[in-house]
Design a protein around this motif. Sequence first.
Motif, PDB file in Angstrom:
ATOM      1  N   ASP A  32       0.726  -1.087   0.006  1.00 17.86           N
ATOM      2  CA  ASP A  32      -0.090   0.099  -0.126  1.00 17.86           C
ATOM      3  C   ASP A  32       0.821   1.335   0.059  1.00 17.86           C
ATOM      4  O   ASP A  32       1.557   1.610   1.057  1.00 17.86           O
ATOM      5  N   ILE A  33       1.116   2.050  -1.191  1.00 19.13           N
ATOM      6  CA  ILE A  33       1.789   3.156  -1.280  1.00 19.13           C
ATOM      7  C   ILE A  33       0.915   4.317  -0.556  1.00 19.13           C
ATOM      8  O   ILE A  33       1.715   5.177   0.206  1.00 19.13           O
ATOM      9  N   ASN A  34      -0.471   4.573  -0.962  1.00 17.40           N
ATOM     10  CA  ASN A  34      -1.195   5.532  -0.234  1.00 17.40           C
ATOM     11  C   ASN A  34      -2.582   4.939  -0.354  1.00 17.40           C
ATOM     12  O   ASN A  34      -2.822   3.709  -0.676  1.00 17.40           O
ATOM     13  N   PRO A  35      -3.848   5.362   0.366  1.00 16.36           N
ATOM     14  CA  PRO A  35      -5.017   5.005   0.114  1.00 16.36           C
ATOM     15  C   PRO A  35      -5.611   4.690  -1.021  1.00 16.36           C
ATOM     16  O   PRO A  35      -6.538   3.700  -1.349  1.00 16.36           O
ATOM     17  N   ALA A  36      -4.973   5.398  -2.146  1.00 16.01           N
ATOM     18  CA  ALA A  36      -5.598   5.234  -3.673  1.00 16.01           C
ATOM     19  C   ALA A  36      -4.642   4.324  -4.416  1.00 16.01           C
ATOM     20  O   ALA A  36      -4.884   4.065  -5.446  1.00 16.01           O
ATOM     21  N   PHE A  37      -3.493   3.835  -3.960  1.00 16.48           N
ATOM     22  CA  PHE A  37      -2.527   3.428  -4.767  1.00 16.48           C
ATOM     23  C   PHE A  37      -1.834   2.197  -4.041  1.00 16.48           C
ATOM     24  O   PHE A  37      -1.369   2.349  -2.976  1.00 16.48           O
ATOM     25  N   THR A  38      -1.999   1.080  -4.805  1.00 19.89           N
ATOM     26  CA  THR A  38      -1.435  -0.305  -4.294  1.00 19.89           C
ATOM     27  C   THR A  38      -0.541  -0.691  -5.153  1.00 19.89           C
ATOM     28  O   THR A  38      -0.532  -0.825  -6.303  1.00 19.89           O
ATOM     29  N   LEU A  39       0.967  -1.025  -5.036  1.00 12.48           N
ATOM     30  CA  LEU A  39       2.046  -1.576  -5.811  1.00 12.48           C
ATOM     31  C   LEU A  39       2.007  -3.151  -6.010  1.00 12.48           C
ATOM     32  O   LEU A  39       2.028  -3.609  -4.683  1.00 12.48           O
TER      33      LEU A  39
END
Length: 253
Positions: free
Chosen positions: A81-88
């Motif tokens: 989880d990079i931020n609440p809107a972006f997952t790597l």
Amino acid sequence: MWLADHLRSRCYLCQWYAIATDSSTNFPTNIATHPSATTQTLSHSSVSPISLSPSSSTQKSLLCAQCQQQVTWLPPLFTIDINPAFTLSVQSATYYDYPIRQAISAFKHHEDMTKLPVLVHALRQLPKPTGCHEQNSFIVPMPTTTARLQRRGFDPVTILTHYLSQHWQIPIWRGVARVDDTLSQQGLSRAERLANLEDAFTLISPPPKAHLLLFDDVATTGASLKSLANTLHTADQRLHLSAYALAHGNQVT
């Protein structure tokens, strides 16, 4: 590596059996008489931030059938989880277990180049990302610091990235630098790793409008990949990012 691909006939891992003719062969399941069944000892910047490795020659297997079967290849994807809107998403070639772990350690910390063919073989298990090619994608190697490079004398990730670029025929982009005042991640807890890598990377050239394939040799907690991805995502939220590693975690048995 040219000698490994064309002249060597013995497995680079066990040093005993003849190498397999094709790493995709259906290998036998009985390896009880294999030597590794009884022992676990394994005898920054460029002018342009973009480079492409020369065309790859025929890439045969560098391991024997028994060693090939001993290793678990392509573990399930894991996500960061990079931020609440972006997952790597991260794909590794194998687990950070014996015998790859020992080969990585010998190469990375002791400059044992005899282990490089084993690691290149592992990289060749990573399939080329779907839809990615030299016109729309770039590999982004995990940067190291100048101090660490001077101390070690070489950069293992840069060497491995060269062979991954050759394998996928996708160019390398070196537009990110690592800040010199970060500590080595080795031996740190997950919380310490995350704190250590805040603002650890800086852009030295604008990221290309392409699919960026982040690469690290070992993804233990994914903290380095998370920080690198966050730097790139902050610079341009339209970038398509995914990540790859030589090894990750440990296989649960």
